[in-house]
Design a protein around this motif. Structure first.
Motif, PDB file in Angstrom:
ATOM      1  N   PRO A  67      -8.526  -6.528  -5.679  1.00 58.79           N
ATOM      2  CA  PRO A  67      -8.208  -7.846  -5.113  1.00 58.79           C
ATOM      3  C   PRO A  67      -6.729  -8.174  -5.294  1.00 58.79           C
ATOM      4  O   PRO A  67      -6.093  -7.735  -6.251  1.00 58.79           O
ATOM      5  N   PHE A  68      -6.183  -8.934  -4.364  1.00 56.93           N
ATOM      6  CA  PHE A  68      -4.824  -9.445  -4.503  1.00 56.93           C
ATOM      7  C   PHE A  68      -4.843 -10.702  -5.366  1.00 56.93           C
ATOM      8  O   PHE A  68      -5.847 -11.422  -5.422  1.00 56.93           O
ATOM      9  N   ILE A  69      -3.730 -10.948  -6.023  1.00 55.20           N
ATOM     10  CA  ILE A  69      -3.539 -12.153  -6.835  1.00 55.20           C
ATOM     11  C   ILE A  69      -2.452 -13.002  -6.186  1.00 55.20           C
ATOM     12  O   ILE A  69      -1.417 -12.483  -5.772  1.00 55.20           O
ATOM     13  N   LEU A  70      -2.707 -14.300  -6.073  1.00 57.07           N
ATOM     14  CA  LEU A  70      -1.713 -15.201  -5.496  1.00 57.07           C
ATOM     15  C   LEU A  70      -0.552 -15.362  -6.465  1.00 57.07           C
ATOM     16  O   LEU A  70      -0.742 -15.703  -7.632  1.00 57.07           O
ATOM     17  N   LYS A  71       0.659 -15.101  -5.972  1.00 56.23           N
ATOM     18  CA  LYS A  71       1.859 -15.226  -6.784  1.00 56.23           C
ATOM     19  C   LYS A  71       2.921 -15.926  -5.962  1.00 56.23           C
ATOM     20  O   LYS A  71       3.466 -15.360  -5.026  1.00 56.23           O
ATOM     21  N   SER A  72       3.173 -17.193  -6.317  1.00 54.82           N
ATOM     22  CA  SER A  72       4.177 -17.985  -5.618  1.00 54.82           C
ATOM     23  C   SER A  72       3.833 -18.068  -4.126  1.00 54.82           C
ATOM     24  O   SER A  72       2.768 -18.549  -3.754  1.00 54.82           O
ATOM     25  N   TYR A 131       0.871 -12.835  -1.834  1.00 57.82           N
ATOM     26  CA  TYR A 131      -0.194 -12.192  -2.599  1.00 57.82           C
ATOM     27  C   TYR A 131       0.334 -10.863  -3.134  1.00 57.82           C
ATOM     28  O   TYR A 131       1.177 -10.219  -2.494  1.00 57.82           O
ATOM     29  N   GLU A 132      -0.184 -10.447  -4.289  1.00 56.07           N
ATOM     30  CA  GLU A 132       0.333  -9.236  -4.912  1.00 56.07           C
ATOM     31  C   GLU A 132      -0.784  -8.478  -5.603  1.00 56.07           C
ATOM     32  O   GLU A 132      -1.695  -9.072  -6.176  1.00 56.07           O
ATOM     33  N   VAL A 133      -0.721  -7.140  -5.518  1.00 55.03           N
ATOM     34  CA  VAL A 133      -1.678  -6.304  -6.216  1.00 55.03           C
ATOM     35  C   VAL A 133      -0.924  -5.172  -6.903  1.00 55.03           C
ATOM     36  O   VAL A 133       0.014  -4.603  -6.337  1.00 55.03           O
ATOM     37  N   ASP A 134      -1.298  -4.896  -8.145  1.00 58.13           N
ATOM     38  CA  ASP A 134      -0.694  -3.813  -8.928  1.00 58.13           C
ATOM     39  C   ASP A 134      -1.708  -2.681  -9.026  1.00 58.13           C
ATOM     40  O   ASP A 134      -2.751  -2.820  -9.658  1.00 58.13           O
ATOM     41  N   ILE A 135      -1.395  -1.550  -8.395  1.00 54.30           N
ATOM     42  CA  ILE A 135      -2.311  -0.402  -8.402  1.00 54.30           C
ATOM     43  C   ILE A 135      -1.691   0.763  -9.177  1.00 54.30           C
ATOM     44  O   ILE A 135      -1.899   1.932  -8.846  1.00 54.30           O
ATOM     45  N   SER A 136      -0.928   0.430 -10.217  1.00 54.68           N
ATOM     46  CA  SER A 136      -0.178   1.450 -10.946  1.00 54.68           C
ATOM     47  C   SER A 136      -1.075   2.490 -11.620  1.00 54.68           C
ATOM     48  O   SER A 136      -0.622   3.583 -11.926  1.00 54.68           O
ATOM     49  N   ASN A 158       1.436  -9.874   6.882  1.00 52.37           N
ATOM     50  CA  ASN A 158       2.581  -8.992   6.649  1.00 52.37           C
ATOM     51  C   ASN A 158       2.424  -8.291   5.307  1.00 52.37           C
ATOM     52  O   ASN A 158       1.964  -8.894   4.328  1.00 52.37           O
ATOM     53  N   ILE A 159       2.824  -7.004   5.256  1.00 56.86           N
ATOM     54  CA  ILE A 159       2.691  -6.202   4.037  1.00 56.86           C
ATOM     55  C   ILE A 159       4.055  -5.648   3.659  1.00 56.86           C
ATOM     56  O   ILE A 159       4.820  -5.209   4.528  1.00 56.86           O
ATOM     57  N   ASN A 182       5.916   1.318 -11.226  1.00 53.78           N
ATOM     58  CA  ASN A 182       4.954   0.255 -10.981  1.00 53.78           C
ATOM     59  C   ASN A 182       4.638   0.234  -9.491  1.00 53.78           C
ATOM     60  O   ASN A 182       5.529   0.013  -8.663  1.00 53.78           O
ATOM     61  N   VAL A 183       3.383   0.498  -9.138  1.00 61.19           N
ATOM     62  CA  VAL A 183       2.983   0.542  -7.734  1.00 61.19           C
ATOM     63  C   VAL A 183       2.466  -0.843  -7.366  1.00 61.19           C
ATOM     64  O   VAL A 183       1.311  -1.189  -7.627  1.00 61.19           O
ATOM     65  N   ILE A 184       3.342  -1.658  -6.769  1.00 62.68           N
ATOM     66  CA  ILE A 184       3.022  -3.042  -6.437  1.00 62.68           C
ATOM     67  C   ILE A 184       3.142  -3.227  -4.935  1.00 62.68           C
ATOM     68  O   ILE A 184       4.159  -2.859  -4.332  1.00 62.68           O
ATOM     69  N   ILE A 185       2.111  -3.787  -4.319  1.00 59.06           N
ATOM     70  CA  ILE A 185       2.094  -4.063  -2.885  1.00 59.06           C
ATOM     71  C   ILE A 185       1.960  -5.568  -2.701  1.00 59.06           C
ATOM     72  O   ILE A 185       1.098  -6.206  -3.319  1.00 59.06           O
ATOM     73  N   SER A 186       2.817  -6.142  -1.853  1.00 56.67           N
ATOM     74  CA  SER A 186       2.799  -7.581  -1.584  1.00 56.67           C
ATOM     75  C   SER A 186       2.318  -7.837  -0.164  1.00 56.67           C
ATOM     76  O   SER A 186       2.489  -6.996   0.728  1.00 56.67           O
TER      77      SER A 186
END
Length: 677
Positions: free
Chosen positions: A551-556, A559-564, A503-504, A515-519
């Motif tokens: 790459p995505f980073i595991l957060k809680s 997964y999350e990636v910041d492409i700002s 899921n995205i 802040n361009v953040i995709i989870s």
């Protein structure tokens, strides 16, 4: 040292003298000089040992100089480079930090700020936002109880956060702003603000409000227009003067086609304008062909109703109406989702109609819920009826797989109130939140969703959601996290849903400085969250076909990636799971807008007022030596001599132990040499 201890020491001296005289009385031909030396050594040894047994305590006072702190905070945002002040900043910083008198007088600490505040390493002048308020909030926590003047090197232009002048007023330290940028006023037209809704509905018109500001003394004329591609969809002539320095333009634009539509608002620049970047701004609207209408059905008045309505309507695609059960029956086809708030006997026909028409629903139960009615009218769950109530806190299920649920601090939220007892479900459910009772986590659901024959339902077993929304505001200074959580639940209940293992969560478009953040969430074959995978996102720029991968980073529990940092444009993206044949693709749009390039001058007036209110002084970037002289000559920042007093027991004096060992050793060698042993 007390008088009793002094008496003990005197007695110890007398006793040691008696022992020494008794041991070394003159005998025969023995030389008196040697007797005297041996007696003295024995006296020293015995007296020192007795004093150690008494163990008197002494005051030990040490002195040291305490320097005041000197904090240098440097603006690292893009506006500094845009105003051609980057080299001036580096030169100014070097002149202060390398001054030997400054180093001798102060403990110098250096910080940079922009998007955040951090220890100064290198200056890049690439931060996309200027949060000057954060500087004083952070420094107040660290330097409140010490002498700490602040050298504040900035242009004073703030693009994010609360007003820094207000937060600085609570920071009780002198502030010395160093003003960067041009102070000469030029004639300038600026598109100050553009207000537009994020969503519009097909075949409707959506409102747009633009605020245009003129800074100058002569009368000028210009044209404001809005383009979509090469077509002009709106145009208006504007006139400005010294007394008429701003105008508000309100107009409507048509929403003719579904999808994200990008517009560009432009104020035609003057021939003498120095900064034309702030004359234009792009904006986007997502046109949708359907609005979700939500019926919030309740027969009681409760703060939860207002909290749910506000949270759901934060998304402009949704409208909520609070109605009575009888009114809902007459307008049942007007709503795509119904929320049943604490049903009582008046809900009998409502529940029957929902089941007959196979409608999605969300049940919120509480202390006033009629569980006997619910048990009788449906077979999905059964509640063991009691007349007691209990408080439940929430614990997030990190393996919930229907949609992405961020942990917004559920375990710290106030408890919800519900009926005491167990609810038995007769079908598979997915639990979002478990109950925590008296600090003990349980496996009983507090909030759960389930699906039968294409009908999606959710059930919450507690009231006082308004307290959660209030706590979210107290923690984050806004309601966004709680509203997003409720919004995702409503979106799940109000849309056609197909379960996916990947899921995205993302927005259709982002402003240039957002802040361009995709989870993303990935689940194994049992639909349990898997935090051991490597997820990547590949973005393709549609304009030039270039690709970039993050790459995505595991957060809680996601997964999350910041492409700002990516450039403005249209992008197609694919999120893939390494080692698995699973991926999801979509597209986003990044609008071209740089808020840091909207300024032409430093905010001199505000920085000077900041210095005056804090008992400091403002300087321009060419006055580095004047700043250094003021810092060195200000008596408030003098080096302070301080002392510390320690109570030290005699046993801690190693020299005394060495004296005892030395005297005993010398005495033994002399006796051995003289044949006395």
């Amino acid at each position: 040292m007390s008088s009793t201890t002094i008496v003990y020491i005197i007695l110890a001296g007398i006793l040691a003298l008696l022992v020494a005289l008794f041991q070394y009385k003159p005998k025969g031909k023995f030389i008196h000089k040697n007797i005297f030396i041996l007696a003295l050594l024995r006296f020293i040894s015995v007296f020192a040992l007795l004093v150690l047994l008494i163990n008197p305590k002494f005051e030990k006072r040490s002195y040291f100089n305490e320097k005041p702190n000197l904090v240098i905070a440097v603006d690292n945002s893009e506006s500094i480079a845009y105003l051609d002040q980057d080299e001036n900043v580096k030169s100014l910083l070097e002149s202060i930090t390398n001054n030997p008198e400054i180093q001798e007088r102060f403990n110098v600490e250096q910080f940079s700020f922009g998007n955040s505040v951090q220890q100064l390493d290198t200056l890049s002048f690439k931060d996309s936002q200027s949060d000057l308020n954060l500087v004083f909030e952070r420094f107040k926590e660290v330097y409140e109880s010490s002498i700490t003047p602040i050298v504040f090197i900035t242009d004073g232009n703030q693009t994010y956060g609360n007003d820094y002048e207000f937060s600085a007023s609570k920071f009780k330290q002198p502030i010395f702003p160093v003003i960067l940028g041009d102070t000469i006023t030029y004639a300038d037209l600026k598109l100050q603000k553009l207000n537009v809704n994020k969503y519009a509905y097909l075949k409707n018109q959506f409102p747009v409000e633009a605020i245009v500001v003129y800074n100058g003394t002569e009368s000028v004329s210009t044209t404001f227009k809005v383009n979509i591609g090469n077509s002009i969809v709106f145009s208006k002539n504007l006139n400005f003067s010294k007394t008429n320095s701003s105008q508000v333009i309100s107009f409507n634009l048509p929403a003719n086609r579904v999808g994200v539509k990008t517009f560009r608002a432009v104020v035609e620049p003057l021939s003498t304008e120095k900064n034309t970047i702030n004359n234009a701004k792009s904006f986007a609207v997502e046109v949708i062909d359907q609005q979700t209408n939500v019926a919030l059905v309740s027969d009681i008045t409760h703060p939860d109703l207002g909290a749910l309505k506000s949270a759901i309507e934060r998304n402009e695609q949704r409208k909520v109406r609070i109605i009575k059960p009888t009114e809902y029956l007459s307008k049942i086809y007007d709503y795509q989702l119904v929320i049943l708030y604490q049903p009582n006997n008046k809900f009998r026909s409502v529940i029957q109609e929902i089941q007959a028409k196979k409608l999605n629903s969300f049940l919120v139960a509480g202390a006033k819920t009629n569980w006997a009615l619910l048990n009788a009218l449906q077979a999905n769950y059964n509640y063991k009826i009691t007349n007691q109530v209990e408080d439940f806190q929430a614990n997030l299920n990190r393996n919930y797989s229907s949609f992405i649920v961020e942990d917004i601090g559920f375990d710290n939220f106030p408890p919800l109130k519900g009926n005491f007892g167990e609810v038995t479900f007769n079908l598979p459910i997915e639990t979002i939140l478990y109950k925590t009772v008296n600090g003990i986590e349980t496996t009983e659901p507090l909030l759960a969703t389930y699906e039968t024959n294409g009908i999606r339902e959710a059930i919450l077993l507690g009231e006082h959601l308004w307290k959660w929304r209030a706590q979210s505001y107290l923690s984050k200074n806004d309601f966004n996290e709680f509203d997003d959580f409720i919004g995702k639940l409503v979106q799940y209940l109000g849309s056609d849903f197909r379960r996916n293992r990947l899921n995205i969560d993302y927005e259709s478009f982002y402003n240039g400085n957002d802040n361009v953040i995709i989870s993303a969430q990935y689940f194994n074959k049992n639909y349990e969250f898997d935090g051991d995978k490597n997820l990547t996102i590949t973005l393709k720029n549609i304009d030039n076909n270039s690709t970039i991968q993050f790459p995505f980073i595991l957060k809680s529990n996601s997964y999350e990636v910041d492409i700002s940092g990516i450039k403005a444009g249209d992008y197609q993206f694919t999120v893939s799971v390494n080692g698995e044949n699973i991926s999801r693709s979509s597209s986003i749009k990044i609008l071209d807008y740089n808020v840091e390039q909207q300024f032409l001058n430093a905010d001199v007036t505000k920085l000077q007022r900041l210095a005056t209110n804090s008992n400091g002084k403002a300087f321009f970037n060419t006055e580095s030596q004047e700043l250094i002289d003021v810092l060195l000559q200000d008596n408030r920042f003098a080096i302070i001599q301080k002392s510390t007093k320690n109570i030290v027991p005699l046993i801690d004096f190693k020299y005394l132990l060495a004296l005892i060992a030395l005297s005993l050793a010398i005495e033994w060698f002399m006796r051995k040499y003289k044949g006395l042993i």
